[in-house]
Design an enzyme around this catalytic site. Sequence first.
Site, PDB file in Angstrom:
ATOM      1  N   HIS A   1       0.915  -1.250  -0.260  1.00  0.00           N
ATOM      2  CA  HIS A   1      -0.093  -0.010  -0.166  1.00  0.00           C
ATOM      3  C   HIS A   1       1.124   1.238   0.219  1.00  0.00           C
ATOM      4  O   HIS A   1       0.662   2.361  -0.682  1.00  0.00           O
ATOM      5  CB  HIS A   1      -0.334   0.255   1.447  1.00  0.00           C
ATOM      6  CG  HIS A   1      -1.656   0.904   1.517  1.00  0.00           C
ATOM      7  ND1 HIS A   1      -3.188   1.269   1.074  1.00  0.00           N
ATOM      8  CD2 HIS A   1      -1.462   2.771   1.857  1.00  0.00           C
ATOM      9  CE1 HIS A   1      -3.392   2.873   1.540  1.00  0.00           C
ATOM     10  NE2 HIS A   1      -2.637   3.147   2.616  1.00  0.00           N
ATOM     11  N   GLU A   2       2.085   1.489   0.657  1.00  0.00           N
ATOM     12  CA  GLU A   2       2.889   2.653   0.834  1.00  0.00           C
ATOM     13  C   GLU A   2       3.245   2.886   0.106  1.00  0.00           C
ATOM     14  O   GLU A   2       3.667   3.515  -1.086  1.00  0.00           O
ATOM     15  CB  GLU A   2       4.233   2.411   2.295  1.00  0.00           C
ATOM     16  CG  GLU A   2       2.762   2.585   3.935  1.00  0.00           C
ATOM     17  CD  GLU A   2       1.963   3.585   3.961  1.00  0.00           C
ATOM     18  OE1 GLU A   2       2.424   4.359   3.154  1.00  0.00           O
ATOM     19  OE2 GLU A   2       0.922   4.027   4.286  1.00  0.00           O
TER      20      GLU A   2
ATOM     21  N   GLU B   1      -6.013   7.082  -1.226  1.00  0.00           N
ATOM     22  CA  GLU B   1      -6.014   5.734  -0.316  1.00  0.00           C
ATOM     23  C   GLU B   1      -6.707   4.532  -0.565  1.00  0.00           C
ATOM     24  O   GLU B   1      -6.917   3.652  -0.883  1.00  0.00           O
ATOM     25  CB  GLU B   1      -6.476   5.661   1.105  1.00  0.00           C
ATOM     26  CG  GLU B   1      -5.988   6.780   1.759  1.00  0.00           C
ATOM     27  CD  GLU B   1      -4.453   6.169   3.004  1.00  0.00           C
ATOM     28  OE1 GLU B   1      -4.122   5.438   2.366  1.00  0.00           O
ATOM     29  OE2 GLU B   1      -3.275   6.666   2.511  1.00  0.00           O
TER      30      GLU B   1
ATOM     31  N   HIS C   1       1.459   4.377  -2.786  1.00  0.00           N
ATOM     32  CA  HIS C   1       1.906   5.930  -2.691  1.00  0.00           C
ATOM     33  C   HIS C   1       3.500   6.201  -3.407  1.00  0.00           C
ATOM     34  O   HIS C   1       3.717   7.146  -3.823  1.00  0.00           O
ATOM     35  CB  HIS C   1       1.846   6.567  -1.407  1.00  0.00           C
ATOM     36  CG  HIS C   1       1.156   6.354  -0.146  1.00  0.00           C
ATOM     37  ND1 HIS C   1      -0.930   6.909  -1.264  1.00  0.00           N
ATOM     38  CD2 HIS C   1       0.168   5.713   0.309  1.00  0.00           C
ATOM     39  CE1 HIS C   1      -1.340   6.896  -0.027  1.00  0.00           C
ATOM     40  NE2 HIS C   1      -1.423   6.113   0.423  1.00  0.00           N
TER      41      HIS C   1
END
Length: 650
Positions: free
Chosen positions: A178-179, A262, A182
């Site tokens: 997930h990170e 997100e 980004h």
Amino acid sequence: MDFFRAQERARQATKWLVTGYVLATLLIVAGVTLIVAFALAGLGGPAGGAAGFTGADVFDRHAGLLAVTAAATALFIVGASLFRTASLAAGGSRVATSAGGTPVAADVTEPLRRRLRNVVEEIAIASGVPVPAIYVLEAERGINAFAAGYTPGDAAIAVTRGALETLDRDELQGVIAHEFSHVLNGDMRLNIRLMGVLFGIMVLGLIGRMIVRGGYHASIVSSRRDRNAPVILIVGAGIAVLGAIGVFFARLIKASVSRQRERLADASAVQFTRQTRGIAGALKKIAGYEAGSWLEATDPEEISHMLFGSGAKLGGWFATHPPLVERIRALDPSFDPADFPRVTPRQAPAADTTAEHAAASALIGQAQAVSADAIVASVGSPEDRHIGYAGALRAAVPESLDAAAHSPDLAFLLAVACALDPRDGSVRRRQLALLDERLGTGRRRMADAYATALAEAGPHYRLPLLEMAFPALKERPREQLGFLLEIVRRLIEQDGHVDVREYCYYRVLASHLDQATDPGRRAARHVPESKLRHARLVLLGLVADAGQPGPDERERAFASGAAVLGAWAEGETVVAGQAATVTALDASLDTLQGLDFEARRQLVKALAATVVHDGRLAVAEAEMLRAVCATLDCPLPPILKDDSTAWFPG
């Protein structure tokens, strides 16, 4: 995920943010000016309460003062934002340390942190980006994480102690994936700009409250004839109210942007891991854990939009994340909130292992054709098979090379070894003589040994090892990094010419180190189309020349890429790579930084079509293409055959 569209969306979001910031600043400036004008009107003008004194009179009589007020307010807001943004120019590590993070050493052995580093390294290798700096928020019991930085080269990933102690490996991998989304989708630079914008407006409100307090105390001790204290109170109260309104709308903007990013990051994490259990399990544990995702030792106000979980108990319009149940049901539609698990921290995880990837490791060396479209589609979009391959490769790295990659002292020599000619011939001897002169006999022998081990392991280890060594390299002083680049440059020039493979290694190393040492650097300025055209053709010709054995094959390869570029390459022929210099190659790639992301997509497709024009891809061509893409800030994962096998021809 479409990397190029995601980057363009991030760029558009930045434009909207700047537009909103300018409008908010103008409105606040107008508001402060009106407040001062109102206060002056309350004094009755310079005559002291003269009859008929109107608002127009205030602007006529005090035009200069009001203009200065407007200019000073604008400069204060913009200056505060720029100051905060500049304070974050040290990159992701600065944000992580300011949040209370402690670095995870490259050679860490403690099980929890070793597992974390393994997961981060695997996803970095799978993504085609350097391994970011890794931090742990030791004082935080909640389950949370964030990625920060301007570029992949200066990125940092921070994970709370609660996440380490409560998540299993799959769940931790889902959070890290997930990170990383980004990092790949361009969210990090946007997040830092959000921090700067909020700071400028919040400071204005703080100054207003200070003025109110000061004016209140002044009114107590001043004489009744002193009319300044009430004015100060009015101005201070007005500024405080405007600051509060500004913060209100800034939080709304931040929350709206963050929620959309997100959702995108959750979807990207599923693409990374090809299973929802990991990230969905992490979200379920947040809901079932008494500490949730809350930050206790760190004020989450500034970084709430960067976190995996909300970090603070904000809901409704101010929520920076979608509701947990909504996020979980997007991943697991059958989920019932009554099934939230009870969670307690564990002090020691199960032993971290990559044994499940042993089968994939054995497949390295098989051959398979690949299409240019498939290569372009994988840019910035790694999948579970890439992570499986990365885990296998990381586990199979020779022990001496693995130790060097994780050592602040030896990573320097490993980077030098990657630039040595893999063949034991006259070029290698000249290179070793240079190292004797610049580094000494002992270090030369170590670099030579690393180069030999790397040649035996295979060329597909070179870029991953560089990515793994990057955190250790960044620990060295800037002067030593400049010395490293000088040595690598001289090594690749020892044979009298610079081929694309050698140069691309140098360029990847240089660009990563440049991002790390100067993370706040601005993007390339507008470049004339004529220069962009020439730079495209030079790069395309060099890639065609480097990947083919004879002039006829080179022309056919160049024609395949030129067909993708269309009118840009009409009537052009291949450029001989042997005539290239580091200076000329640098100039072309610097120019190409001015391409927008759709133009980069077309260029990457043209380069891919050039190297696969005959339907096959040699390992050297694959690594060259990955290096070229890295220099264009288009990270290309390892080129794989399908969902289950790693594809690298012998």
